[in-house]
Design a protein around this motif. Sequence first.
Motif, mmCIF file in Angstrom:
data_model
loop_
_atom_site.group_PDB
_atom_site.id
_atom_site.type_symbol
_atom_site.label_atom_id
_atom_site.label_comp_id
_atom_site.label_asym_id
_atom_site.label_seq_id
_atom_site.Cartn_x
_atom_site.Cartn_y
_atom_site.Cartn_z
ATOM 1 N N ASP A 97 47.297 56.242 98.952
ATOM 2 C CA ASP A 97 47.502 56.476 100.376
ATOM 3 C C ASP A 97 48.925 56.173 100.829
ATOM 4 O O ASP A 97 49.263 56.371 101.990
ATOM 5 C CB ASP A 97 46.552 55.589 101.204
ATOM 6 N N ASP A 98 49.750 55.691 99.910
ATOM 7 C CA ASP A 98 51.101 55.285 100.275
ATOM 8 C C ASP A 98 52.060 56.460 100.088
ATOM 9 O O ASP A 98 52.230 56.948 98.972
ATOM 10 C CB ASP A 98 51.553 54.122 99.403
ATOM 11 N N PRO A 99 52.709 56.960 101.171
ATOM 12 C CA PRO A 99 53.627 58.082 101.048
ATOM 13 C C PRO A 99 54.803 57.798 100.136
ATOM 14 O O PRO A 99 55.381 58.705 99.558
ATOM 15 C CB PRO A 99 54.093 58.323 102.497
ATOM 16 N N LYS A 100 55.156 56.504 99.973
ATOM 17 C CA LYS A 100 56.271 56.171 99.096
ATOM 18 C C LYS A 100 55.953 56.535 97.649
ATOM 19 O O LYS A 100 56.837 56.916 96.879
ATOM 20 C CB LYS A 100 56.593 54.673 99.205
ATOM 21 N N LYS A 101 54.675 56.423 97.271
ATOM 22 C CA LYS A 101 54.287 56.764 95.912
ATOM 23 C C LYS A 101 54.453 58.251 95.646
ATOM 24 O O LYS A 101 54.816 58.664 94.550
ATOM 25 C CB LYS A 101 52.836 56.344 95.663
ATOM 26 N N ILE A 102 54.181 59.081 96.664
ATOM 27 C CA ILE A 102 54.360 60.521 96.523
ATOM 28 C C ILE A 102 55.832 60.852 96.356
ATOM 29 O O ILE A 102 56.211 61.704 95.548
ATOM 30 C CB ILE A 102 53.773 61.257 97.741
ATOM 31 N N ASP A 103 56.699 60.169 97.106
ATOM 32 C CA ASP A 103 58.135 60.424 97.005
ATOM 33 C C ASP A 103 58.665 60.106 95.612
ATOM 34 O O ASP A 103 59.618 60.730 95.151
ATOM 35 C CB ASP A 103 58.894 59.583 98.043
ATOM 36 N N LEU A 104 58.050 59.126 94.944
ATOM 37 C CA LEU A 104 58.553 58.671 93.650
ATOM 38 C C LEU A 104 58.230 59.626 92.503
ATOM 39 O O LEU A 104 58.780 59.465 91.414
ATOM 40 C CB LEU A 104 57.981 57.284 93.337
ATOM 41 N N ILE A 105 57.364 60.620 92.726
ATOM 42 C CA ILE A 105 56.989 61.481 91.604
ATOM 43 C C ILE A 105 58.153 62.366 91.162
ATOM 44 O O ILE A 105 58.122 62.922 90.059
ATOM 45 C CB ILE A 105 55.773 62.368 91.941
ATOM 46 N N ALA A 106 59.187 62.491 92.007
ATOM 47 C CA ALA A 106 60.349 63.292 91.603
ATOM 48 C C ALA A 106 61.033 62.685 90.389
ATOM 49 O O ALA A 106 61.592 63.419 89.560
ATOM 50 C CB ALA A 106 61.338 63.405 92.762
ATOM 51 N N PHE A 107 60.971 61.367 90.258
ATOM 52 C CA PHE A 107 61.669 60.702 89.151
ATOM 53 C C PHE A 107 61.052 61.021 87.787
ATOM 54 O O PHE A 107 61.777 61.387 86.860
ATOM 55 C CB PHE A 107 61.738 59.200 89.403
ATOM 56 N N PRO A 108 59.716 60.911 87.623
ATOM 57 C CA PRO A 108 59.168 61.319 86.321
ATOM 58 C C PRO A 108 59.340 62.804 86.041
ATOM 59 O O PRO A 108 59.468 63.210 84.883
ATOM 60 C CB PRO A 108 57.687 60.927 86.417
ATOM 61 N N ILE A 109 59.337 63.634 87.090
ATOM 62 C CA ILE A 109 59.573 65.064 86.877
ATOM 63 C C ILE A 109 60.976 65.281 86.339
ATOM 64 O O ILE A 109 61.194 66.062 85.399
ATOM 65 C CB ILE A 109 59.364 65.855 88.186
ATOM 66 N N LEU A 110 61.953 64.576 86.913
ATOM 67 C CA LEU A 110 63.328 64.683 86.422
ATOM 68 C C LEU A 110 63.435 64.195 84.984
ATOM 69 O O LEU A 110 64.192 64.744 84.186
ATOM 70 C CB LEU A 110 64.267 63.876 87.325
ATOM 71 N N ALA A 111 62.645 63.164 84.651
ATOM 72 C CA ALA A 111 62.659 62.651 83.287
ATOM 73 C C ALA A 111 62.127 63.698 82.307
ATOM 74 O O ALA A 111 62.670 63.883 81.213
ATOM 75 C CB ALA A 111 61.827 61.370 83.194
ATOM 76 N N THR A 112 61.062 64.400 82.692
ATOM 77 C CA THR A 112 60.528 65.443 81.815
ATOM 78 C C THR A 112 61.509 66.597 81.671
ATOM 79 O O THR A 112 61.623 67.205 80.601
ATOM 80 C CB THR A 112 59.186 65.985 82.334
ATOM 81 N N ILE A 113 62.240 66.885 82.743
ATOM 82 C CA ILE A 113 63.242 67.956 82.686
ATOM 83 C C ILE A 113 64.356 67.586 81.716
ATOM 84 O O ILE A 113 64.861 68.421 80.958
ATOM 85 C CB ILE A 113 63.799 68.241 84.092
ATOM 86 N N ALA A 114 64.739 66.310 81.720
ATOM 87 C CA ALA A 114 65.832 65.852 80.861
ATOM 88 C C ALA A 114 65.530 66.036 79.387
ATOM 89 O O ALA A 114 66.441 66.222 78.574
ATOM 90 C CB ALA A 114 66.138 64.378 81.151
ATOM 91 N N ILE A 115 64.236 65.997 79.016
ATOM 92 C CA ILE A 115 63.884 66.119 77.595
ATOM 93 C C ILE A 115 63.205 67.452 77.295
ATOM 94 O O ILE A 115 62.553 67.605 76.261
ATOM 95 C CB ILE A 115 62.960 64.962 77.154
ATOM 96 N N SER A 116 63.358 68.421 78.196
ATOM 97 C CA SER A 116 62.651 69.690 78.023
ATOM 98 C C SER A 116 63.574 70.883 77.829
ATOM 99 O O SER A 116 63.153 72.021 78.019
ATOM 100 C CB SER A 116 61.725 69.939 79.227
ATOM 101 N N GLY A 117 64.823 70.634 77.489
ATOM 102 C CA GLY A 117 65.711 71.739 77.167
ATOM 103 C C GLY A 117 66.116 72.593 78.347
ATOM 104 O O GLY A 117 66.377 73.778 78.191
ATOM 105 N N ILE A 118 66.157 72.003 79.536
ATOM 106 C CA ILE A 118 66.524 72.771 80.721
ATOM 107 C C ILE A 118 68.020 73.096 80.722
ATOM 108 O O ILE A 118 68.420 74.245 80.821
ATOM 109 C CB ILE A 118 66.140 72.009 82.005
ATOM 110 N N PHE A 119 68.863 72.066 80.612
ATOM 111 C CA PHE A 119 70.300 72.289 80.679
ATOM 112 C C PHE A 119 70.970 72.292 79.306
ATOM 113 O O PHE A 119 72.169 72.544 79.197
ATOM 114 C CB PHE A 119 70.959 71.230 81.574
ATOM 115 N N TYR A 120 70.189 71.985 78.263
ATOM 116 C CA TYR A 120 70.735 71.996 76.903
ATOM 117 C C TYR A 120 69.573 72.210 75.954
ATOM 118 O O TYR A 120 68.513 71.628 76.158
ATOM 119 C CB TYR A 120 71.438 70.665 76.596
ATOM 120 N N PRO A 121 69.714 73.084 74.944
ATOM 121 C CA PRO A 121 68.582 73.382 74.049
ATOM 122 C C PRO A 121 67.923 72.120 73.502
ATOM 123 O O PRO A 121 68.600 71.168 73.108
ATOM 124 C CB PRO A 121 69.227 74.219 72.939
#
Length: 283
Positions: free
Chosen positions: A169-193
């Motif tokens: 129920d805490d909106p702050k927890k929803i805001d924090l989900i961007a960080f794990p998404i960015l972490a998955t992007i970092a290891i998913s070959g988005i900006f570098y194979p």
Amino acid sequence: MTSTRTAAVRAGIEGGWVDLRNSFTNAQDITYYLFIPIVSIAALVVMGDATFRDSGAALQTLALPSILGMSIVFSGISTAAMWLHLDRDDGTLLRARATPNGIAGYLVGKSLFITGSAAVTAVLVVVPGLILFDGFEASATAWVTLAAVFVFGMLATLPIGAVIGSLGDDPKKIDLIAFPILATIAISGIFYPITALPGWLQVIGQILPTYWIGLGMRSALLPDSMAAVEIGGSWRHLEMIGVLGVWTVIGLILAPILLRRMARRESGANLAARRLKVLQRVQ
């Protein structure tokens, strides 16, 4: 019951289209639509003439399709979770619950709105990219593959976003989900194979949907010769469909269960209590 459900779904579709159309007249929504395309194209320009190792493949060419994949992941997970939480806090979800099959209609409308928004963002990324940078396929097959990967990507990520949005129920927890998404992007070959990463990170990256959505986008827009820099030197379409299919099934199993539980817990008293907490934080 069937006619009531059909009417609710039809109302959801109509509401989704209205929300999407209205978003084109809202300054905040227009800024959202433009943010990812502008940042993405700027990042590609900064890459300049850089290439991946000795392959001669331009990083700009490799990165653009992956950025499309990134925008799908953000739209399907982060945006879906955010809207579900906001609609719960402003009473939209409670009103939907009071209507026969209203939750089903709500989910249809919101999914249509988010998918339409993601499609607009994708178009605003790919069209300038194709104009400014070289090395892309623009055949009918490429566009069909692009559309198919987009649909598979949204199917895999939207339920995940709904699951996350139904928790807490805490909106702050929803805001924090961007960080794990960015972490998955970092290891998913988005900006570098992904082949440039350590083996153990490659394994983790391939478990997540982000890598496969990006790979699918690259398979749509890049010539087959570019698959040489990918794992196994192949686009691995069957594996892509399999992994995204698994994530879709997991999400579609968990999302209805958690959303029904969340809907049952919604009441006027709970809504008032959450609003009081918000007021107390502001004060």
